[in-house]
Design a protein around this motif. Sequence first.
Motif, PDB file in Angstrom:
ATOM      1  N   GLY A  51       0.998  -1.056   0.024  1.00 13.09           N
ATOM      2  CA  GLY A  51      -0.149  -0.316  -0.006  1.00 13.09           C
ATOM      3  C   GLY A  51       0.409   1.610   0.280  1.00 13.09           C
ATOM      4  N   PHE A  52       2.008   1.415   0.748  1.00 16.90           N
ATOM      5  CA  PHE A  52       2.680   2.494   0.374  1.00 16.90           C
ATOM      6  C   PHE A  52       3.595   2.733  -0.449  1.00 16.90           C
ATOM      7  N   ALA A  53       3.896   1.328  -1.005  1.00 19.09           N
ATOM      8  CA  ALA A  53       4.695   1.774  -2.108  1.00 19.09           C
ATOM      9  C   ALA A  53       3.523   2.255  -3.675  1.00 19.09           C
ATOM     10  N   MET A  54       2.528   1.639  -3.867  1.00 19.57           N
ATOM     11  CA  MET A  54       1.741   1.748  -5.007  1.00 19.57           C
ATOM     12  C   MET A  54       2.077   3.346  -5.484  1.00 19.57           C
ATOM     13  N   PRO A  55       1.424   4.354  -4.158  1.00 20.94           N
ATOM     14  CA  PRO A  55       1.531   5.865  -4.406  1.00 20.94           C
ATOM     15  C   PRO A  55       3.691   6.403  -4.836  1.00 20.94           C
ATOM     16  N   THR A  56       4.194   5.757  -3.985  1.00 22.60           N
ATOM     17  CA  THR A  56       4.937   5.995  -4.644  1.00 22.60           C
ATOM     18  C   THR A  56       5.417   5.652  -5.922  1.00 22.60           C
ATOM     19  N   PHE A  57       6.272   4.622  -6.742  1.00 27.39           N
ATOM     20  CA  PHE A  57       5.713   3.928  -7.945  1.00 27.39           C
ATOM     21  C   PHE A  57       5.038   5.101  -8.885  1.00 27.39           C
ATOM     22  N   SER A  58       3.994   5.345  -8.580  1.00 24.89           N
ATOM     23  CA  SER A  58       3.277   6.480  -9.091  1.00 24.89           C
ATOM     24  C   SER A  58       4.041   7.896  -9.045  1.00 24.89           C
ATOM     25  N   ASN A  59       4.432   8.296  -8.114  1.00 27.42           N
ATOM     26  CA  ASN A  59       4.930   9.835  -8.268  1.00 27.42           C
ATOM     27  C   ASN A  59       6.219   9.320  -8.494  1.00 27.42           C
ATOM     28  N   VAL A  60       6.785   8.298  -8.414  1.00 26.27           N
ATOM     29  CA  VAL A  60       8.893   8.607  -9.305  1.00 26.27           C
ATOM     30  C   VAL A  60       8.227   8.588 -10.446  1.00 26.27           C
ATOM     31  N   TYR A  61       7.083   7.231 -11.006  1.00 26.68           N
ATOM     32  CA  TYR A  61       7.225   7.719 -12.289  1.00 26.68           C
ATOM     33  C   TYR A  61       6.105   8.352 -12.891  1.00 26.68           C
ATOM     34  N   ASN A  62       5.829   9.760 -11.963  1.00 24.42           N
ATOM     35  CA  ASN A  62       5.119  10.376 -12.861  1.00 24.42           C
ATOM     36  C   ASN A  62       6.375  11.963 -12.128  1.00 24.42           C
ATOM     37  N   ASN A  63       7.382  11.481 -12.357  1.00 24.41           N
ATOM     38  CA  ASN A  63       8.895  12.858 -12.106  1.00 24.41           C
ATOM     39  C   ASN A  63       8.603  13.549 -10.573  1.00 24.41           C
ATOM     40  N   LYS A  64       7.979  12.690  -9.787  1.00 25.00           N
ATOM     41  CA  LYS A  64       7.574  14.225  -8.752  1.00 25.00           C
ATOM     42  C   LYS A  64       8.137  13.553  -7.534  1.00 25.00           C
ATOM     43  N   PRO A  65       8.518  14.099  -6.336  1.00 30.85           N
ATOM     44  CA  PRO A  65       9.182  13.486  -5.141  1.00 30.85           C
ATOM     45  C   PRO A  65       8.095  12.469  -4.203  1.00 30.85           C
ATOM     46  N   PHE A  66       8.975  10.804  -4.288  1.00 33.58           N
ATOM     47  CA  PHE A  66       8.100   9.718  -4.181  1.00 33.58           C
ATOM     48  C   PHE A  66       7.486  10.222  -2.518  1.00 33.58           C
ATOM     49  N   TYR A  67       7.292  11.270  -1.564  1.00 32.32           N
ATOM     50  CA  TYR A  67       6.596  11.450  -0.567  1.00 32.32           C
ATOM     51  C   TYR A  67       5.260  12.200  -1.316  1.00 32.32           C
ATOM     52  N   ALA A  68       5.627  12.646  -2.418  1.00 31.67           N
ATOM     53  CA  ALA A  68       4.465  13.817  -2.580  1.00 31.67           C
ATOM     54  C   ALA A  68       2.641  13.206  -2.288  1.00 31.67           C
ATOM     55  N   GLY A  69       1.924  13.704  -2.213  1.00 31.20           N
ATOM     56  CA  GLY A  69       0.325  13.306  -1.911  1.00 31.20           C
ATOM     57  C   GLY A  69       0.464  12.113  -0.891  1.00 31.20           C
ATOM     58  N   ILE A  70       1.099  13.386   0.542  1.00 33.10           N
ATOM     59  CA  ILE A  70       1.413  11.951   1.669  1.00 33.10           C
ATOM     60  C   ILE A  70       0.211  11.609   2.051  1.00 33.10           C
ATOM     61  N   GLN A  71      -1.177  11.737   1.964  1.00 30.13           N
ATOM     62  CA  GLN A  71      -2.589  11.418   1.983  1.00 30.13           C
ATOM     63  C   GLN A  71      -2.767  10.152   1.682  1.00 30.13           C
ATOM     64  N   LYS A  72      -2.312  10.153  -0.438  1.00 32.65           N
ATOM     65  CA  LYS A  72      -2.440   8.523  -0.655  1.00 32.65           C
ATOM     66  C   LYS A  72      -1.838   7.749  -0.168  1.00 32.65           C
ATOM     67  N   HIS A  73      -0.185   8.177   0.532  1.00 33.52           N
ATOM     68  CA  HIS A  73       0.258   6.805   1.053  1.00 33.52           C
ATOM     69  C   HIS A  73      -0.448   6.562   2.950  1.00 33.52           C
ATOM     70  N   ILE A  74      -0.638   6.967   3.461  1.00 34.40           N
ATOM     71  CA  ILE A  74      -1.568   6.831   4.620  1.00 34.40           C
ATOM     72  C   ILE A  74      -2.972   5.811   4.194  1.00 34.40           C
ATOM     73  N   MET A  75      -3.506   7.012   3.239  1.00 35.43           N
ATOM     74  CA  MET A  75      -4.791   5.545   2.769  1.00 35.43           C
ATOM     75  C   MET A  75      -4.505   4.046   2.379  1.00 35.43           C
ATOM     76  N   PHE A  76      -3.795   3.871   1.762  1.00 43.29           N
ATOM     77  CA  PHE A  76      -3.043   2.693   0.971  1.00 43.29           C
ATOM     78  C   PHE A  76      -2.475   2.031   1.603  1.00 43.29           C
ATOM     79  N   VAL A  77      -1.997   2.737   3.022  1.00 39.61           N
ATOM     80  CA  VAL A  77      -0.827   1.684   4.069  1.00 39.61           C
ATOM     81  C   VAL A  77      -2.219   0.804   4.793  1.00 39.61           C
TER      82      VAL A  77
END
Length: 120
Positions: A46-72
């Motif tokens: 759950g943490f890795a899914m938004p991280t990979f999405s951010n890296v793929y979209n050339n954003k910092p991996f920690y951008a949109g921390i609320q997505k990380h929390i929701m997916f975890v």
Amino acid sequence: MSKHHSHELSEHPEVQWALDLLKPDPTYEHSVLSKYSTEIVLMLGGFAMPTFSNVYNNKPFYAGIQKHIMFVAGGYVLSQFVKKFVDDFQAERDTKLRDYIIRHPELFPEPGNALFFILR
């Protein structure tokens, strides 16, 4: 005994040895890894899914921390459903095995001395 076992095991003395093999060992304790591996894997996923999405979209991996929390949190909830499904599946399997052993005791004769059989 689980909710799926409706019969007494002592009612069938001819196959009691086979039914005893299906009983869980009361002294066995699961390791910490086996207890929590489902939660760990699905929460990390759950943490890795938004991280990979951010890296793929050339954003910092920690951008949109609320997505990380929701997916975890979603990974934790999903892990509880998975654990419940696996426990119910195993309980139903054990119930079917017990029922089969009780209905067909002729297929489960008590084993003799294996060492004597090998040496003969």
